[in-house]
Every structure is written in C-alpha cells, then in structure tokens.
Scaffold this motif. Structure first.
Motif, mmCIF file in Angstrom:
data_model
loop_
_atom_site.group_PDB
_atom_site.id
_atom_site.type_symbol
_atom_site.label_atom_id
_atom_site.label_comp_id
_atom_site.label_asym_id
_atom_site.label_seq_id
_atom_site.Cartn_x
_atom_site.Cartn_y
_atom_site.Cartn_z
ATOM 1 N N ALA A 42 2.406 3.022 5.806
ATOM 2 C CA ALA A 42 3.619 3.435 6.413
ATOM 3 C C ALA A 42 3.733 2.893 7.779
ATOM 4 O O ALA A 42 4.713 2.107 8.483
ATOM 5 N N ILE A 43 2.786 3.214 8.570
ATOM 6 C CA ILE A 43 2.675 3.272 10.156
ATOM 7 C C ILE A 43 2.316 1.778 10.366
ATOM 8 O O ILE A 43 2.743 1.007 11.286
ATOM 9 N N ALA A 44 1.336 1.143 9.257
ATOM 10 C CA ALA A 44 1.118 -0.022 9.542
ATOM 11 C C ALA A 44 2.195 -1.231 9.393
ATOM 12 O O ALA A 44 2.301 -2.006 9.869
ATOM 13 N N LYS A 45 2.786 -0.983 8.366
ATOM 14 C CA LYS A 45 4.225 -1.708 7.733
ATOM 15 C C LYS A 45 5.106 -1.734 9.158
ATOM 16 O O LYS A 45 5.803 -2.669 9.575
ATOM 17 N N TYR A 46 5.236 -0.647 9.849
ATOM 18 C CA TYR A 46 6.078 -0.391 11.029
ATOM 19 C C TYR A 46 5.662 -1.092 12.114
ATOM 20 O O TYR A 46 6.629 -1.738 12.550
ATOM 21 N N CYS A 47 4.439 -0.887 12.492
ATOM 22 C CA CYS A 47 3.962 -1.743 13.668
ATOM 23 C C CYS A 47 4.128 -3.258 13.405
ATOM 24 O O CYS A 47 4.450 -4.003 14.152
ATOM 25 N N CYS A 48 3.561 -3.704 12.226
ATOM 26 C CA CYS A 48 3.617 -5.094 11.972
ATOM 27 C C CYS A 48 5.052 -5.473 11.947
ATOM 28 O O CYS A 48 5.137 -6.756 12.421
ATOM 29 N N SER A 91 10.036 6.466 -3.621
ATOM 30 C CA SER A 91 8.917 5.382 -3.825
ATOM 31 C C SER A 91 9.542 4.103 -4.440
ATOM 32 O O SER A 91 9.012 2.961 -3.543
ATOM 33 N N LEU A 92 10.078 4.173 -5.226
ATOM 34 C CA LEU A 92 10.437 2.854 -5.797
ATOM 35 C C LEU A 92 11.320 1.766 -5.019
ATOM 36 O O LEU A 92 11.273 0.717 -5.198
ATOM 37 N N PRO A 93 12.315 2.308 -4.103
ATOM 38 C CA PRO A 93 12.790 1.292 -3.434
ATOM 39 C C PRO A 93 12.032 0.345 -2.632
ATOM 40 O O PRO A 93 12.409 -0.670 -2.358
ATOM 41 N N GLY A 94 10.637 0.841 -2.469
ATOM 42 C CA GLY A 94 9.766 -0.158 -1.782
ATOM 43 C C GLY A 94 9.721 -1.540 -2.669
ATOM 44 O O GLY A 94 9.427 -2.435 -1.956
ATOM 45 N N LEU A 95 9.957 -1.393 -3.989
ATOM 46 C CA LEU A 95 10.138 -2.620 -4.814
ATOM 47 C C LEU A 95 11.149 -3.665 -4.573
ATOM 48 O O LEU A 95 10.802 -5.038 -4.702
ATOM 49 N N LEU A 96 12.017 -3.072 -3.804
ATOM 50 C CA LEU A 96 13.396 -4.157 -3.304
ATOM 51 C C LEU A 96 12.936 -4.904 -2.271
ATOM 52 O O LEU A 96 13.623 -5.867 -2.085
ATOM 53 N N TYR A 97 11.730 -4.515 -1.632
ATOM 54 C CA TYR A 97 11.454 -5.694 -0.400
ATOM 55 C C TYR A 97 10.411 -6.711 -0.978
ATOM 56 O O TYR A 97 10.262 -7.389 0.026
ATOM 57 N N VAL A 98 10.024 -6.842 -2.049
ATOM 58 C CA VAL A 98 9.481 -7.863 -2.643
ATOM 59 C C VAL A 98 10.043 -9.214 -2.243
ATOM 60 O O VAL A 98 9.345 -10.139 -1.776
ATOM 61 N N PRO A 99 11.282 -9.267 -2.601
ATOM 62 C CA PRO A 99 12.011 -10.683 -2.035
ATOM 63 C C PRO A 99 12.023 -11.102 -0.598
ATOM 64 O O PRO A 99 12.122 -12.237 -0.454
ATOM 65 N N ALA A 151 0.439 7.282 4.514
ATOM 66 C CA ALA A 151 0.558 7.264 5.943
ATOM 67 C C ALA A 151 0.130 6.129 6.627
ATOM 68 O O ALA A 151 0.759 5.323 7.357
ATOM 69 N N MET A 152 -1.026 5.705 6.401
ATOM 70 C CA MET A 152 -1.822 4.528 6.877
ATOM 71 C C MET A 152 -0.744 3.278 6.577
ATOM 72 O O MET A 152 -0.618 2.423 7.493
ATOM 73 N N ILE A 204 0.792 -1.248 -0.103
ATOM 74 C CA ILE A 204 -0.108 -0.178 0.101
ATOM 75 C C ILE A 204 0.845 1.312 -0.017
ATOM 76 O O ILE A 204 0.705 2.274 -0.931
ATOM 77 N N GLN A 205 1.942 1.357 0.730
ATOM 78 C CA GLN A 205 2.814 2.533 0.859
ATOM 79 C C GLN A 205 3.460 2.753 -0.622
ATOM 80 O O GLN A 205 3.506 3.566 -1.014
ATOM 81 N N THR A 206 3.925 1.597 -0.931
ATOM 82 C CA THR A 206 4.822 1.669 -2.392
ATOM 83 C C THR A 206 3.697 2.196 -3.279
ATOM 84 O O THR A 206 4.321 3.228 -4.217
ATOM 85 N N VAL A 207 2.686 1.395 -3.581
ATOM 86 C CA VAL A 207 1.901 1.733 -4.569
ATOM 87 C C VAL A 207 1.365 3.103 -4.725
ATOM 88 O O VAL A 207 1.219 3.862 -5.875
#
Length: 509
Positions: A182-188, A239-247, A179-180, A154-157
C-alpha cells in the motif's frame, strides 16, 4: 534547455494531464481505508466468560461503571461472596448486536490476549515503514510505472489472502505485506504523477488530487462496514476494487524523466508524442537532442556536491541538529494523535459508523482549509495555532459532564480536523526548513520518525476500551507541548529555500 522547457509544447492542462491526474489520484482511495479498516475488523464486542452451571461473575469497574467481569468468573461453589475466581477457561460469549464476527471474536483476542488486537495495527505500521524504505529503491531501479503496478498487485492479492487467514499470526503476516504494498503504491504513484504532470497540474495533484482521494476512501469505509458485518467478507469487499486498477496499465505511461535518466531517449519521446496526440498539439520533430539530455540529467540531479553529504550532516551542526530534534518530536506527536484519534472511533459516544464517516469527512475540510490558509498565513503561526487549539479541545473533554455526548463528539471532530491539517502542512513546512543538500535525507528520517507515533497509536486507542477520556488527555497534552515547541521554528513563507547548511535559518530564541 531543461526538461520543463523541452515538454512545454504539451501545454498545461490537456487530456493527457487530466487522465493521469484522475487515474493516479483514484489509486490512492484504497490507502484511505486499508489501515483504518481495523476500526471495524478488530473492534471488541461486549463479551463475558462462557458459564457452565452453578457459576457466576465477579464485578469490575470499566469506564467508571460497575459491571460484570469480562475476563474472570467465580469458581464452582465460590458464590457471590467468595473470592476464588478463575479465567474464562471455557472460552467467551461475544455479543452479536453490531458485528457477526471480527478478528477479536474469531480468535478470542481479549483479556490475556487483548494486546494482540492493537498489536495487529502495529504490525501494519511496521509494514508501512518497510515499504517506505523499499519503494524508492524499486522505483529508481525498475521504473516508476513497474513499481507502481507491482505494489498495487501485492496489496490486492495479499488482501484477498488475508481475508482467508486461518490464524491471527497468518493475518498479521499478510497485513504486514499488504502495508508494504500500500505505501509503496502510494509513494510510486505520487512520484509518477509529479514527473508526468507539468508544474501547475503537479501542484493540484499533490494538494488536492491525492489528499481528496485518500479522504474519499476513509469516508466510504463505514458504508462498507455498515453493510457487511462479517470481517472476512468486509475485507474481501475492500480488497477486490484493486482489480479495477488493472486497465490503468494501458493508460498510465512510464515517467519520461526516469527514462531519460536511464538514457532511453526514444522511449521517452514516444510517450511524449502520444501525450501530444491526446492533447491535440503537434510535437516537435526532435524533442530531445543527445547533447541536451546530458544537461537535463545534470539539472535534474541537482548540485554536484550533494553526494558528499551523509546522514551525519543532520546532526553535525548545532542548528540543523536542533531543527531536526524539534521536527522529530513534532512528527511523532502529530502522527500518534492523528492515528490515535482515527482508531479510537469505536470508543467514542454515538454510532461508530457515523463517527467514522464524520471523521473521514473532516479530512476534506482539513485539506481545503489548510491549503487556503497556507496561501496567506505565516508558516510560524500556522503550526502552533493548529496544535495548541487541537490539544486544548481534547483536554477540554475532561471538564464535560457525561450527558453531553454530542458536544464531546463535536470537540473530538474539531480536534481531528486541526491535527489532520497540521499533518498535511508539516510536509511542506519541513521541506522549507531544511537545505537542499540534506532535504531528502531529512524528510526520509522524519517520515521514519513518524512511524514511532503511528505504532504507539493503536495502544492509545486500546486504552479507550477501559477509560474513554484517558486517550484524549494523553493526545491533547502531547499536542499542546508540541505546539509550544513549534514556536521555536523560524518563518519560511515567501522566502528563498536554503541550499547549503550555513543558509539554514536559526531557531527563534
């Protein structure tokens, strides 16, 4: 047998723990810049009214300096000595010395629309509030791993979509959703790391891994902003570095604790056997016995009577009510000061890129020093000293002459370092102050209270575009008052955590 005993065969710091530690910590880097990026995305360049022929500007005082008006012009034929002025009916001309574009120049967010730039950051913090409320439910219902990766997506897209915004309203809606996520990713991610790691690695993860990754994101932001001066391309690059987290999907497993709570014993054992293989150790033939799982679940859920407590218990008794009231004020003030100083970077003397990098680098110092000092210093002395010293440093700026801009920057950064350390420490201190039966509710309520401070912070920074000292006077005064108020809180260092409300230590009189 409890869960820690059942998984003790993994050891303390193997390949599995290192992999989880590093990958989950790295996922927090984007949290370090997703909000602070507005320092550059919404900076206000020099501007003036667009002038047709035979028009001129009135004078106005800005930051103590008399200059040509940025929001009005004389009407045609009014001359310099006339008093008939009008707004910038033909639009504005923006300086391009520092930026090729910002959202301010894109949608003319100045003068009568000047409130929109800080309100954009307020929208972000409202999204943080909403995401904080939803993240716990999503991770408890659907699993830590699923919630973590969905929120990351959600954050990346939506960050990419935000970069293509066609209006300020669309930008704000996208920022709220970002923002929703980002914080959800952080907490989870935080919860997932705590439940996957063993006790020793867990402490390092919460005290070093997560904070340092956040500080790294904060520090690299000005490098991106200095290289990319267009807000759209800058936002896309962030934003695009979020794609690096896919693996990471293939390297980060679900929490075995959560699987056990759902009765999915076989899946939990498969994860732990894979972890044992990575660590080069042998897993027992049977990790969890059916009869032990119920005992583990009971141990993880805590006291059986805790479900009888409600939010009203935070205000029912005078001691908890007073403790809660003081902490609410502390969380609001510290959050307001931290974000206010972070977002006020463009209004400081000197280069904003260097100032932002130094501000981010102070986070490393704050977390390191605070972690070391917490091991030895009394809790009751640590918070007041940090807040009082920070507030006094900010108030001292009022007495400095204008030609000592370097000293001003140094004092601001020292104040920022102290506030950051206080913010980090406040989480631990609050957990120690409240009893087990209401601890989670208290921390949730305080976290929500801190959003009041963070939503006010953009307007504190906005004041700095007109008076560069007033934000520091407001934040410094509030920090001093909060520091004095924190002297009422009791000592908790090396003392047993309270379990029930009557066990809570009284305030110092």
């Amino acid at each position: 047998m409890d869960y820690e005993d059942a998984v003790s065969f993994l050891g303390r710091w193997g390949v599995f723990e290192k992999t989880v530690f590093v990958l989950l910590s790295l996922s927090v880097i984007s949290n370090g810049y997703v909000g602070i990026a507005m320092v550059f995305l919404a900076d206000i360049p020099p501007h003036r009214c667009r002038l047709p022929l035979n028009h001129s500007f009135p004078l106005e005082e800005v930051k103590g300096v008399l200059m040509l008006s940025r929001c009005s012009r004389y009407k045609q034929g009014g001359g310099f000595h006339g008093n008939q002025t009008e707004g910038c009916v033909d639009g504005w001309v923006f300086g391009s010395e520092r930026y090729s574009s910002t959202i301010v120049t894109e949608w003319s967010l100045v003068c009568e629309d000047g409130w929109k730039a800080p309100f954009t950051m307020t929208v972000f913090f409202l999204g943080i509030l909403g995401g904080s409320c939803l993240s716990g439910y999503l991770s408890d219902r659907h699993g830590r791993r699923v919630a973590f990766f969905v929120s990351m997506a959600i954050q990346t897209v939506f960050s990419v979509v935000q970069a293509a915004s066609t209006s300020w309203e669309m930008f704000c809606v996208m920022y709220f959703i970002v923002a929703m996520g980002a914080i959800a990713k952080y907490c989870c991610g935080f919860i997932l790391g705590f439940e996957l790691l063993t006790s020793r690695a867990r402490i390092l993860f919460g005290a070093i891994g997560i904070p340092y990754a956040y500080a790294l994101g904060y520090t690299v932001l000005p490098l991106f902003a200095w290289s990319i001066r267009s807000w759209r391309w800058l936002l896309l690059a962030l934003s695009l570095p979020g794609l690096l987290y896919v693996p990471l999907w293939w390297y980060i497993p679900e929490s075995p604790r959560w699987l056990l709570a759902q009765g999915r014993i076989e899946e939990a054992e498969l994860i732990l056997r894979a972890a044992a293989k990575k660590n080069g150790v042998m897993a027992p033939e049977v990790i969890f016995k059916v009869e032990d799982v119920g005992l583990i679940q009971k141990a993880e859920s805590g006291p059986t009577d805790r479900h009888s407590y409600s939010w009203l218990d935070l205000v029912r008794t005078s001691n908890i009510r007073n403790m809660m009231s003081i902490n609410v004020i502390l969380w609001i003030v510290i959050s307001m000061t931290y974000y206010g100083m972070s977002l006020n970077t463009p209004n400081m003397d000197g280069d904003p890129y260097i100032n932002c990098m130094v501000s981010g680098a102070t986070e490393f110092v704050s977390y390191s020093v605070m972690w070391f000092v917490m091991l030895y210093a009394p809790r009751r002395a640590l918070l007041p000293s940090s807040l009082l010293l920070s507030g006094l440093l900010l108030l001292l700026l009022k007495t400095l002459p204008d030609d000592l801009s370097e000293v001003t920057v140094v004092l601001v950064m020292l104040g920022k370092t102290l506030v950051t350390g206080a913010f980090c420490f406040l989480y631990l201190y609050s957990l120690e102050l409240f009893p087990t039966v209401v601890r989670n509710m208290a921390l949730g309520a305080l976290s929500m209270a801190s959003r009041i401070g963070s939503t006010v912070a953009p307007y504190i920074a906005y004041i700095g575009t007109y008076n560069k000292l007033l934000p520091y006077i407001l934040m410094g005064g509030a920090s001093v008052l909060a520091g004095l108020l924190s002297l009422l809180l009791p000592e908790t260092k090396d003392q047993e955590l309270p379990d029930l409300i009557p066990h809570t230590k009284p305030l110092v009189r």
